[in-house]
Design an enzyme around this catalytic site. Structure first.
Site, short mmCIF file in Angstrom:
data_model
loop_
_atom_site.label_atom_id
_atom_site.label_comp_id
_atom_site.label_asym_id
_atom_site.label_seq_id
_atom_site.Cartn_x
_atom_site.Cartn_y
_atom_site.Cartn_z
CG ASP A 198 -70.82 -29.25 92.24
OD1 ASP A 198 -70.78 -30.32 92.87
OD2 ASP A 198 -71.42 -29.12 91.14
CD GLU A 282 -68.99 -34.25 96.07
OE1 GLU A 282 -69.73 -35.18 96.40
OE2 GLU A 282 -69.34 -33.34 95.27
CB CYS A 334 -82.38 -27.24 101.36
SG CYS A 334 -82.76 -25.47 101.29
CB CYS A 337 -84.12 -25.06 105.57
SG CYS A 337 -84.57 -26.28 104.28
CB CYS A 353 -86.13 -26.49 99.54
SG CYS A 353 -86.11 -27.19 101.21
CB CYS A 356 -87.20 -23.26 103.25
SG CYS A 356 -85.90 -23.65 102.03
CG ASP A 363 -74.11 -27.90 88.69
OD1 ASP A 363 -74.27 -29.06 89.15
OD2 ASP A 363 -74.12 -27.63 87.49
#
Length: 415
Positions: A198, A282, A334, A337, A353, A356, A363
């Site tokens: 990232d 990305e 997330c 999950c 989250c 969960c 990052d």
């Protein structure tokens, strides 16, 4: 795979004059060819062929009073200028027809002697060579001293002599790499992990294993020096010698920043390729991000250059390289999950989250999502992939003024 190796040149006064003459002659032939094509377009006539342009603009021009000085440089340099024009028009027409994807390609324009970058190219027909003493012998220029920093992997097929905006001269060799030697240089991919990356501004890169790489911010650190040099340049009288000296000072300061950034990208990309069997990144919209208020920091990071290095090095060393679509919500999902928690402003660096209860570093979570979105656990089968032929990469390797002798040039003479 074709690669470019660039090395710094040390020229004498006479060699600088000879190179300036060669730059000027190549530029004149290039501009004459563009003018001939534009004249044919305005008159509605067929474009002159490469052979007709060569006969008119080189062979016959050398016999005319106004172009006799073209015979003072190597004919190969002039022929390569015509080939550059043909390639420029080919790319332009291919873009108009939609056959060339990517950034917009404009019509060829006239070159100026005040352009920051000047270059000429010598192919094997020019009979240039690297002498046993490690010097570069160029036709009608002489033996040029080269600052070798490493050994060339094979006999080069061509050499391009470049003068950059800072007044430095470089020799850029096009060589063919050996796939077997490349694979032997890197550790076996079996057993190496896959990594998601990232890219950001707070940290240059955060890996899916939690490693954070700080951003060097080369431009930001050199801003005071650059401001002072640019202020002195703006106060000099235009077209004066002092203004040219001030311009060179500004160009050298920018060149130091660009060289340091490129070296950082080379070292980091090689480390990631060496330690991973697969790399996922990305696909960022760098042009769009550069138009925001963070534009200077985006340009300072140089993400596009770094990703280009990762891509060709992965192909060279038989690693897997995957780009994840820019619309993948890596910062909203997330990684534990898989629940999408919605967009978050940039100042939110950690979040919990709601499904969960996992506390995420923004990052690090995005890097893990990049790895999962790339499907590396499925696609990275640890199979050795032979790299295919690709165009020569710029700035693959080079010397930044480090003199290491002439041993690296021996046994690389061209025939």
């Amino acid at each position: 795979m074709q690669l470019r190796y660039a090395f710094r040149l040390d020229l004498g006064p006479g060699q600088r004059v000879a190179l300036a003459r060669a730059f000027g002659c190549a530029r004149v032939v290039y501009n004459d060819a563009v003018a001939a094509r534009e004249r044919a377009r305005r008159e509605g006539a067929a474009f002159p062929s490469a052979g007709a342009l060569s006969k008119t603009l080189i062979t016959e021009a050398k016999q005319s009073p106004g172009r006799q000085w073209l015979s003072e440089v190597s004919a190969v340099v002039l022929q390569q200028a015509l080939r550059d024009v043909e390639r420029a028009y080919t790319n332009f027409f291919a873009f108009l027809k939609g056959a060339r994807p990517g950034a917009r390609v404009g019509a060829p324009r006239f070159k100026s002697k005040r352009d920051a970058r000047q270059a000429i190219r010598f192919t094997a027909n020019a009979r240039w060579k690297i002498t046993e003493a490690g010097r570069l012998l160029l036709p009608k220029i002489g033996e040029v001293k080269v600052r070798w920093s490493r050994r060339l992997p094979s006999v080069p097929s061509s050499v391009t002599v470049i003068r950059d905006a800072a007044g430095r001269f470089f020799a850029s060799f096009v060589v063919e790499s050996d796939p077997d030697a490349d694979l032997a240089r890197m550790p076996d991919a079996d057993g190496l992990p896959s990594v998601g990356i990232d890219l950001g501004l707070t940290h240059f890169a955060v890996l899916s294993d939690g490693t954070k790489i700080d951003s060097p911010r080369f431009l930001r650190r050199a801003e005071r020096k650059l401001k002072k040099a640019q202020r002195e340049w703006s106060r000099k009288q235009k077209r004066s010698n002092n203004r040219e000296k001030a311009r060179l000072k500004v160009a050298r300061a920018h060149a130091q920043v660009a060289d340091a950034r490129r070296e950082f990208h080379h070292q980091l990309s090689t480390q990631l390729i060496r330690e991973s069997q697969a790399v996922a990144v990305e696909d960022l919209a760098v042009k769009a991000l550069a138009r925001t208020r963070l534009g200077k920091s985006v340009h300072d990071s140089g993400w596009a250059q770094f990703l280009a290095m990762l891509e060709y090095k992965a192909q060279r060393y038989a690693r897997v390289f995957v780009k994840v679509g820019r619309f993948e919500p890596t910062s909203q999902v997330c990684s534990v999950c898989g629940v999408k928690d919605g967009p978050k402003p940039l100042h939110v660096r950690t979040w919990t989250c709601t499904h969960c209860g996992t506390v995420h570093d923004r990052d690090h979570n995005a890097a893990k999502n990049v790895k999962q979105a790339a499907g590396l656990a499925v696609t990275a089968c640890r199979a050795q992939v032979r790299p295919e032929l690709v165009p020569a990469q710029r700035e693959e390797a080079g010397s930044q003024g480090i003199h290491t002798g002439t041993r690296a040039a021996q046994r690389h003479t061209t025939r």
